[in-house]
Motif scaffolding. Structure first.
Motif, PDB file in Angstrom:
ATOM      1  N   ILE A  51       0.842  -1.073  -0.133  1.00 55.56           N
ATOM      2  CA  ILE A  51      -0.028  -0.062   0.105  1.00 55.56           C
ATOM      3  C   ILE A  51       0.874   1.335   0.194  1.00 55.56           C
ATOM      4  O   ILE A  51       0.732   2.193  -0.782  1.00 55.56           O
ATOM      5  N   ALA A  52       1.816   1.362   0.706  1.00 56.41           N
ATOM      6  CA  ALA A  52       2.543   2.392   1.020  1.00 56.41           C
ATOM      7  C   ALA A  52       3.332   2.740  -0.427  1.00 56.41           C
ATOM      8  O   ALA A  52       3.536   3.865  -0.846  1.00 56.41           O
ATOM      9  N   PHE A  53       4.073   1.634  -1.108  1.00 53.93           N
ATOM     10  CA  PHE A  53       4.562   1.743  -2.198  1.00 53.93           C
ATOM     11  C   PHE A  53       3.863   2.346  -3.185  1.00 53.93           C
ATOM     12  O   PHE A  53       4.105   3.058  -3.934  1.00 53.93           O
ATOM     13  N   TYR A  54       2.736   1.854  -3.475  1.00 51.77           N
ATOM     14  CA  TYR A  54       1.473   2.252  -4.383  1.00 51.77           C
ATOM     15  C   TYR A  54       1.246   3.519  -4.075  1.00 51.77           C
ATOM     16  O   TYR A  54       1.156   4.525  -5.021  1.00 51.77           O
ATOM     17  N   ARG A  55       1.042   4.172  -3.011  1.00 53.11           N
ATOM     18  CA  ARG A  55       0.386   5.381  -2.800  1.00 53.11           C
ATOM     19  C   ARG A  55       1.736   6.571  -3.060  1.00 53.11           C
ATOM     20  O   ARG A  55       1.542   7.420  -3.518  1.00 53.11           O
ATOM     21  N   LYS A  56       2.896   6.171  -2.797  1.00 51.98           N
ATOM     22  CA  LYS A  56       4.103   6.929  -2.810  1.00 51.98           C
ATOM     23  C   LYS A  56       4.448   7.094  -4.423  1.00 51.98           C
ATOM     24  O   LYS A  56       4.831   7.976  -4.921  1.00 51.98           O
TER      25      LYS A  56
END
Ligand SMILES: [Zn+2]
Length: 685
Positions: A388-393
């Protein structure tokens, strides 16, 4: 070099269902959905066997504490219960809970996804609320109520009939409540399915509906052509007995059976359209999702009454609950959800699936679904949070990206529905060859054939596409004459759309070396005379014919209803022959080639506005091979534009790391030093 592949041209906003394209447009910004439980407490109690703190768990699952935590973890849409099928009177208190939850979710700046059961009527409470509902249920040929298939532990769940307008009107009240009272952003219709034969509905509304459908679909003279007679007043849904079992029926040639399948698929579609029209009229921002399944080898029109080509133009999202862990097995079988994601992309849908089963599932989802979809139920796992963090970044790598695939596979409704064991298997095997050879491809349906042109497709694959109408044959002929490439296998074009045998092969002027129908795929495999070329120039295009797609090893045993389970998902023995034919038919170099192990998966996309191509890489053997080194990649850029930069992104790596590259013709050539589970390469031009 000409630009190969023109993005997802087939499902652009030019599709016939223009209105659905503007429904719930916020989903174009991606989807990170998590719950919350979708079960009301009433259901938990009725099922029995619950833990004594079940009420507390129910309350906890929609508490501010849980929702706030998900929000802080990057979840943007909260999934919760709304309606399970007990009737609105019985469910009122818990539906009101959802109204309060939705207000909280909105206050926190998130969106809400509400569960509505499509396919259940818990008669004990429903009949008490609505006497007429006793006439709304699905009944088998003996008049017995048909139950949802969860074994006999849930025999309190009858199925409502979708030919019954009174039931649909009731369901509209639920939907209206969801949009108006809950102010939902997203409607999840669960169990979007009918039952396999012999459990199809034989109620009066279905019998009458079926006969009316036939009268409307075909003028009298065509009915005579279709059935041998005009008067369909006494035509019934199929009947079965101990020696005539539907699960053993291999080839569906009976015209009434074929039309019954069509009627069931159309009834489900028409019901969805009624609900979608209502939702749109109340609030065009609400996203519509159905849990119908994916492209996973079962004959969906035949056993579930669902045809993705009819349904997906009306949805923005669908669920596939197959929870296979994606991975390459030692025997070369590759378990993957790629087909499901590709079908979704064709119709600009997003898939919800159980990505939390493994890191590879998360990687595959980002690579092919281009967003997270369903992150899971609170508490979320560490790996899910990492993705999730990778996608949002790096969301800008995904938004607006179009699949760049010069090769398309036709998933023909008639061919696969009427003979899944042969035509369905050939489609699976050819797709498997493309996936495992890292050839970028798309899936198309019958409706897309007429739009095919060498500008949007370099190679059309007809994997044992037995049933093609005269119009479809004309479209294919036109496409090849204009410069398109064709690869056809086995019995392609030997039958018409009703699966009537053609006197002459339908593509005889285009294909070389195809015999007339012999009835069985195994008989088709003629190993002799392999040396003779089966390739031919036709007009400006090229056509290759392949007489057999050979399963690698002894074929697995037939399954009931000829479902093609994961045991069949294996690169075929003559995979190289198939891929060579595709490369030849393309007439030019494919836009990408990757030298890497077989357990490496690839997807190629383009963001034309941002002037870059994007390669997603997935490791399907993460446990055994946690790091893949020195992956050599050649990727074409747009004509006359050399690459300006190549960058690499990964959840575990320093992000946006530049890679050295060199240009050769219009290809950027570079080596990726190392990949773990997942990585993204951008080639800017
Ligand atoms: Zn019915």
């Amino acid at each position: 070099m000409a630009r190969i592949g023109a993005g997802a041209a087939f499902a652009s906003t030019d599709t016939p269902v223009r209105s659905a394209a503007s429904q719930g447009v916020w989903i174009d910004q991606g989807l990170i959905d998590a719950g919350g439980s979708h079960e009301p407490y009433l259901f938990t109690v009725r099922c029995g066997g619950q833990s004594l703190n079940a009420r507390k768990v129910y309350e906890q699952q929609q508490s501010e504490e849980v929702i706030r935590e998900l929000q802080q973890q990057g979840v943007e849409v909260f999934h919760t219960h709304l309606y399970k099928g007990f009737g609105m009177a019985a469910e009122k208190p818990e539906m009101e809970d959802t109204v309060r939850t939705a207000a909280l979710v909105h206050r926190l700046g998130m969106k809400i996804d509400t569960y509505i059961q499509w396919d259940s009527m818990m008669y004990e409470t429903f009949f008490a609320e609505e006497q007429r509902a006793q006439g709304w249920i699905q009944c088998d040929a003996l008049g017995q109520p048909i139950m949802l298939e969860y074994g006999y532990q849930q025999s309190f769940r009858y199925l409502p009939c979708f030919s019954n307008q009174e039931y649909l009107d009731y369901l509209k009240k639920v939907v209206r409540y969801a949009v108006v009272e809950v102010k939902t952003d997203f409607i999840h219709f669960d169990n979007f399915t009918l039952s396999a034969e012999p459990n199809s509905c034989h109620c009066a509304a279905c019998k009458t509906g079926f006969r009316n459908y036939l009268r409307k679909k075909y003028p009298a003279e065509v009915r005579k052509d279709r059935f041998g007679f005009e008067n369909v007043d006494f035509v019934n849904p199929p009947l079965w007995n101990a020696t005539n079992r539907p699960e053993n029926l291999k080839v569906i040639a009976d015209p009434v059976f074929q039309e019954w399948i069509d009627y069931r698929c159309q009834t489900m579609t028409d019901a969805l359209v009624q609900l979608a029209d209502l939702i749109r009229s109340l609030n065009p921002d609400v996203v519509i999702e159905i849990n119908y399944g994916g492209v996973v080898g079962y004959n969906s029109p035949w056993i579930r009454g669902t045809d993705p080509a009819r349904l997906l133009p009306h949805t923005q999202v669908f669920w596939d609950e197959s929870d296979h862990k994606p991975e390459l097995l030692p025997d070369g079988t590759l378990i993957t959800a790629i087909r499901t994601y590709k079908m979704a992309r064709t119709y600009r849908n997003t898939v919800l699936s159980y990505i939390s089963v493994s890191e590879t599932a998360m990687a595959e989802c980002l690579a092919f679904n281009q967003t997270i979809g369903f992150a899971g139920v609170s508490p979320l796992s560490g790996d899910v949070l990492k993705y999730i963090a990778f996608y949002r970044k790096h969301r800008d790598l995904y938004l607006g990206a179009e699949d760049l695939a010069p090769v398309v596979v036709l998933r023909s409704y008639s061919s696969i529905t009427y003979n899944n064991a042969c035509a369905g298997l050939s489609a699976i095997l050819f797709e498997q060859a493309l996936i495992q050879a890292k050839v970028p491809f798309r899936l198309i349906s019958d409706d897309h054939l007429a739009d095919l042109s060498p500008a949007n497709c370099k190679v059309l694959i007809l994997p044992n596409t037995e049933c093609l109408s005269d119009e479809q044959l004309a479209s294919i002929r036109h496409y090849v004459s204009a410069g398109g490439g064709l690869v056809a296998t086995e019995q392609a074009g030997l039958y018409d759309a009703w699966r009537r045998l053609r006197i002459e092969p339908g593509l005889r002027d285009i294909l070389v070396g195809q015999n007339s129908a012999t009835g069985s795929r195994r008989q088709q495999a003629a190993p002799a005379a392999l040396a003779e070329p089966r390739r031919k120039q036709h007009g400006l295009g090229r056509a290759a014919y392949i007489p057999a797609i050979e399963f690698d090893g002894p074929p697995p045993a037939d399954q009931p209803y000829f479902t093609i389970g994961t045991e069949f998902w294996k690169r075929p023995k003559n995979s190289n022959e198939l891929v060579d034919a595709v490369t030849w038919a393309a007439g030019s170099v494919l836009p990408i080639s990757i030298t890497g192990p077989e357990f490496l998966g690839m997807n190629l996309l383009e963001q034309a506005g941002k002037h870059r191509r994007i390669i997603h890489l997935v490791n399907y053997s993460l446990e055994k091979n946690p790091s893949v080194e020195n992956i050599e990649i050649r990727c074409a850029t747009v004509e006359h534009k050399p690459a300006a930069a190549v960058h690499f992104y990964a959840p575990n790596a320093e992000n946006g790391q530049p890679l050295n590259f060199r240009m050769q013709d219009s290809q950027a050539i570079f080596t990726l030093p190392a990949l773990n589970a997942y990585g993204v390469v951008t080639i800017s031009y």
